[in-house]
Design a protein around this motif. Structure first.
Motif, PDB file in Angstrom:
ATOM      1  N   GLN A  92      67.986 101.894 -24.464  1.00  0.00           N
ATOM      2  CA  GLN A  92      67.690 102.860 -23.420  1.00  0.00           C
ATOM      3  C   GLN A  92      67.417 102.154 -22.104  1.00  0.00           C
ATOM      4  O   GLN A  92      67.069 100.992 -22.060  1.00  0.00           O
ATOM      5  CB  GLN A  92      66.479 103.704 -23.816  1.00  0.00           C
ATOM      6  N   ASP A  93      67.555 102.908 -21.011  1.00  0.00           N
ATOM      7  CA  ASP A  93      67.270 102.340 -19.706  1.00  0.00           C
ATOM      8  C   ASP A  93      65.795 101.998 -19.595  1.00  0.00           C
ATOM      9  O   ASP A  93      64.942 102.644 -20.185  1.00  0.00           O
ATOM     10  CB  ASP A  93      67.638 103.337 -18.607  1.00  0.00           C
ATOM     11  N   SER A  94      65.491 100.988 -18.827  1.00  0.00           N
ATOM     12  CA  SER A  94      64.102 100.613 -18.599  1.00  0.00           C
ATOM     13  C   SER A  94      63.482 101.570 -17.595  1.00  0.00           C
ATOM     14  O   SER A  94      64.179 102.309 -16.904  1.00  0.00           O
ATOM     15  CB  SER A  94      64.039  99.185 -18.044  1.00  0.00           C
ATOM     16  N   GLN A 138      64.619 102.485 -13.868  1.00  0.00           N
ATOM     17  CA  GLN A 138      65.814 103.233 -13.502  1.00  0.00           C
ATOM     18  C   GLN A 138      65.527 104.176 -12.342  1.00  0.00           C
ATOM     19  O   GLN A 138      64.423 104.670 -12.165  1.00  0.00           O
ATOM     20  CB  GLN A 138      66.352 103.985 -14.717  1.00  0.00           C
ATOM     21  N   THR A 197      61.078 106.794 -20.099  1.00  0.00           N
ATOM     22  CA  THR A 197      61.558 106.181 -21.328  1.00  0.00           C
ATOM     23  C   THR A 197      60.619 106.559 -22.470  1.00  0.00           C
ATOM     24  O   THR A 197      59.431 106.246 -22.422  1.00  0.00           O
ATOM     25  CB  THR A 197      61.603 104.645 -21.206  1.00  0.00           C
ATOM     26  N   ARG A 255      62.025  93.790 -30.445  1.00  0.00           N
ATOM     27  CA  ARG A 255      61.916  94.903 -29.503  1.00  0.00           C
ATOM     28  C   ARG A 255      61.567  94.391 -28.108  1.00  0.00           C
ATOM     29  O   ARG A 255      62.082  94.875 -27.097  1.00  0.00           O
ATOM     30  CB  ARG A 255      60.838  95.877 -30.011  1.00  0.00           C
ATOM     31  N   GLU A 308      64.634  92.842 -26.540  1.00  0.00           N
ATOM     32  CA  GLU A 308      65.650  93.835 -26.162  1.00  0.00           C
ATOM     33  C   GLU A 308      65.427  94.367 -24.747  1.00  0.00           C
ATOM     34  O   GLU A 308      66.393  94.629 -24.029  1.00  0.00           O
ATOM     35  CB  GLU A 308      65.605  95.019 -27.140  1.00  0.00           C
ATOM     36  N   ASP A 309      64.177  94.536 -24.368  1.00  0.00           N
ATOM     37  CA  ASP A 309      63.893  95.151 -23.069  1.00  0.00           C
ATOM     38  C   ASP A 309      62.583  94.593 -22.499  1.00  0.00           C
ATOM     39  O   ASP A 309      61.562  95.278 -22.479  1.00  0.00           O
ATOM     40  CB  ASP A 309      63.807  96.664 -23.223  1.00  0.00           C
ATOM     41  N   GLU A 320      61.650  94.098 -19.485  1.00  0.00           N
ATOM     42  CA  GLU A 320      61.144  94.824 -18.326  1.00  0.00           C
ATOM     43  C   GLU A 320      60.361  96.057 -18.767  1.00  0.00           C
ATOM     44  O   GLU A 320      59.291  96.369 -18.222  1.00  0.00           O
ATOM     45  CB  GLU A 320      62.301  95.234 -17.414  1.00  0.00           C
ATOM     46  N   LEU A 321      60.881  96.758 -19.766  1.00  0.00           N
ATOM     47  CA  LEU A 321      60.183  97.924 -20.297  1.00  0.00           C
ATOM     48  C   LEU A 321      58.816  97.526 -20.847  1.00  0.00           C
ATOM     49  O   LEU A 321      57.807  98.185 -20.583  1.00  0.00           O
ATOM     50  CB  LEU A 321      61.024  98.573 -21.395  1.00  0.00           C
TER      51      LEU A 321
END
Length: 318
Positions: A23-25, A28, A34, A233, A236-237, A239-240
């Protein structure tokens, strides 16, 4: 029981793709949130994340956080490994055990810390008002209830017995959910219980006595629990999860500065009387993990055979 976490995670792909993967961080530009899911426990310790959701802190960081209650860290850990949860809350002993079993977990922030005050901490060892047990040293051959075997409860209770001059090797630990402990103590099903808030206050109000503050006996600055995720996890993201960590830190700070809000929000996720909410002992909510206190826990775990070798704690921290 040391292999509880591994057994619970059996059959789960260690590197499972999570529901939120790809999914987008939250950076976005379309302003959409999110969605993330956190596994938590219905105790005072997790009030900060409930407040963070209520106060819009996670939303301000681009996150729609859903909180799902579980029985304890031993159940939440495999949920994070499998991808059922993006974020989990667990005591440090469960996380150390998981890392020693090869489960790729890493902490994001501290979760809850001892008050450091004897007789006024978030957890303690309780007996009935008419019990012959006067101190932790008297627990040497007692039947003691804890919520999860071979975990932070028995590890720290044993330390209280040692501090009091007793021998903990003869204690019979019994696994019992926190909500069932007041009745078990009152009916004599067990000789003592290790309970955390709000259940400690429930026991006090029913006439029970606290004989030891096991977290304080272990380390007055004990980092009891932490918020964590899986290494996969996080990779993977990043920034999130940077945004998630910032939101957690703000939520912890808000809870530390607003004790009345902590008490109020507890009524939204626990079924306890207002008299208990008003009287319960609040913990500390620093965002930084006290690593020396976690090392103390790891040393006690090795001494008691909860783990088989000296823990490598470096990988536990982000």
């Amino acid at each position: 029981m040391r292999h509880r976490l591994l057994a619970l995670a059996a059959g789960t792909a260690l590197l499972a793709t999570t529901a939120c993967g790809g999914q987008d961080s939250p950076s976005q530009e379309d302003g959409e949130l999110t969605p993330l899911t956190a596994g938590v426990i219905p105790i005072v310790d997790v009030a900060p994340v409930h407040l963070g959701v209520e106060q819009g802190i996670f939303e301000a960081h681009g996150i729609d956080l859903t909180l799902e209650s579980s029985s304890g860290g031993a159940a939440i850990v495999p949920g994070v490994v499998s991808g059922e949860f993006d974020l989990g809350f667990s005591n440090m002993v469960s996380l150390i055990i998981a890392r020693e079993q090869g489960l790729p977990l890493t902490t994001l922030t501290n979760g809850v810390t001892s008050t450091g005050e004897q007789g006024a901490d978030l957890g303690g060892v309780f007996v009935s008002g008419d019990s012959d047990i006067e101190s932790a040293a008297d627990l040497e051959s007692a039947r003691v209830a804890i919520n999860t075997l071979s975990n932070i409860g028995d590890t720290t209770v044993r330390q209280s017995v040692r501090v009091a001059g007793g021998d903990p090797t003869g204690i019979e630990f019994v696994e019992l959910p926190f909500p069932d402990m007041p009745a078990a103590l009152e009916t004599g099903q067990v000789d003592a219980v290790w309970a955390v808030e709000p259940f400690g206050t429930v026991i006090r109000q029913a006439g029970g006595r606290e004989i030891a503050s096991n977290f304080v006996d272990t380390d007055p600055d004990l980092s009891v629990a932490a918020y964590f995720t899986s290494e996969q996890r996080l990779a993977e993201d990043p920034e999130l999860f940077a945004s998630l960590t910032a939101a957690l830190e703000e939520s912890l700070a808000y809870a530390q500065d607003h004790p009345d809000a902590v008490r109020e929000v507890m009524t939204s996720y626990t079924e306890i009387d207002q008299s208990v909410v008003d009287a319960l002992i609040l913990p500390r909510f620093p965002s930084e993990i006290d690593r020396d206190s976690v090392q103390t826990l790891a040393d006690l775990m090795l001494e008691d055979g909860v783990i088989d070798a000296e823990a490598d704690l470096d990988g536990l921290y982000r």
